[in-house]
Scaffold this motif. Structure first.
Motif, PDB file in Angstrom:
ATOM      1  N   THR A  53       1.014  -1.022   0.028  1.00 48.46           N
ATOM      2  CA  THR A  53      -0.096  -0.146  -0.151  1.00 48.46           C
ATOM      3  C   THR A  53       0.851   1.152   0.150  1.00 48.46           C
ATOM      4  O   THR A  53       1.668   1.372   0.978  1.00 48.46           O
ATOM      5  N   GLU A  55       1.160   5.712  -1.452  1.00 45.16           N
ATOM      6  CA  GLU A  55       0.296   6.865  -1.954  1.00 45.16           C
ATOM      7  C   GLU A  55       0.446   7.083  -3.321  1.00 45.16           C
ATOM      8  O   GLU A  55      -0.676   7.444  -3.911  1.00 45.16           O
ATOM      9  N   THR A  56       1.666   6.800  -3.963  1.00 44.90           N
ATOM     10  CA  THR A  56       1.817   7.016  -5.316  1.00 44.90           C
ATOM     11  C   THR A  56       2.399   5.780  -5.903  1.00 44.90           C
ATOM     12  O   THR A  56       3.369   5.119  -5.285  1.00 44.90           O
ATOM     13  N   TRP A 141       0.139  -0.843 -11.043  1.00 43.54           N
ATOM     14  CA  TRP A 141      -0.258  -0.088  -9.934  1.00 43.54           C
ATOM     15  C   TRP A 141      -1.891   0.101 -10.183  1.00 43.54           C
ATOM     16  O   TRP A 141      -2.541   0.011 -11.195  1.00 43.54           O
ATOM     17  N   GLU A 143      -4.776   2.229  -8.674  1.00 41.30           N
ATOM     18  CA  GLU A 143      -4.943   3.665  -8.232  1.00 41.30           C
ATOM     19  C   GLU A 143      -5.906   3.853  -7.232  1.00 41.30           C
ATOM     20  O   GLU A 143      -5.782   4.321  -6.016  1.00 41.30           O
ATOM     21  N   LYS A 146      -4.591   2.086  -4.308  1.00 42.24           N
ATOM     22  CA  LYS A 146      -3.278   2.613  -4.036  1.00 42.24           C
ATOM     23  C   LYS A 146      -2.357   1.394  -3.517  1.00 42.24           C
ATOM     24  O   LYS A 146      -1.748   1.273  -2.375  1.00 42.24           O
ATOM     25  N   ARG A 147      -2.919   0.158  -4.502  1.00 48.15           N
ATOM     26  CA  ARG A 147      -1.857  -0.823  -4.043  1.00 48.15           C
ATOM     27  C   ARG A 147      -0.761  -1.142  -5.411  1.00 48.15           C
ATOM     28  O   ARG A 147      -1.091  -1.055  -6.686  1.00 48.15           O
TER      29      ARG A 147
END
Length: 155
Positions: A53, A55-56, A141, A143, A146-147
């Protein structure tokens, strides 16, 4: 009289080099990205995958930095050791949320030199020199969740 250590049964047989590499990757992800250990893992002999997990999404440059950092740790030839402590001693030192409800009072810590330590019942190499070279073979990714999922192999 020596006390007999009681641990829960372990329900899987990992490939030791890959499993030790997972520990190194987890610590390296924490160091580079400030995230927790993987939220999901599938560790196999030929290739493995880990989910984090974040953030970006990591960039290709981030993936290269991860590979270089993990391989630098492996190259140090760190001893992989175990220690046994009580759950009470583990509180505050380790995240106990993943322990099963029926976990034994004694828990096992796996240490990769002074680089990483975590609760684990799995099988490991004796020294990181037995791991090989870590290579990310693909990643994607999600989005919404957030994984970040990474697939890797050892060469």
């Amino acid at each position: 009289m020596e006390q007999q250590i009681q641990l829960n049964d372990h329900n899987k047989q990992e490939y030791p080099p890959m499993h030790t590499c997972e520990h190194i990757v987890n610590r390296t992800m924490m160091n580079l990205f400030g995230c927790g250990r993987s939220v999901s893992a599938h560790i196999e002999r030929k290739k493995s995958k880990l989910d984090y997990t974040l953030e970006t999404a990591p960039t290709e440059e981030d993936v290269k930095r991860l590979e270089e950092a993990v391989n630098a740790v492996i190259a140090q030839g760190l001893d992989v050791t175990t220690e046994f402590i009580t759950q009470e001693e583990a509180q505050g030192r380790f995240d106990l949320k993943r322990l099963p409800e029926d976990a034994s009072e004694t828990v096992r810590i796996v240490k990769v030199g002074n680089y990483d330590e975590c609760l684990c019942l799995g099988t490991h190499v004796k020294n990181t020199s037995e791991v090989g070279t870590f290579k990310v073979i693909s990643h994607d990714w999600n989005e919404e969740a957030k994984r970040w999922r990474m697939r890797f192999k050892l060469q």
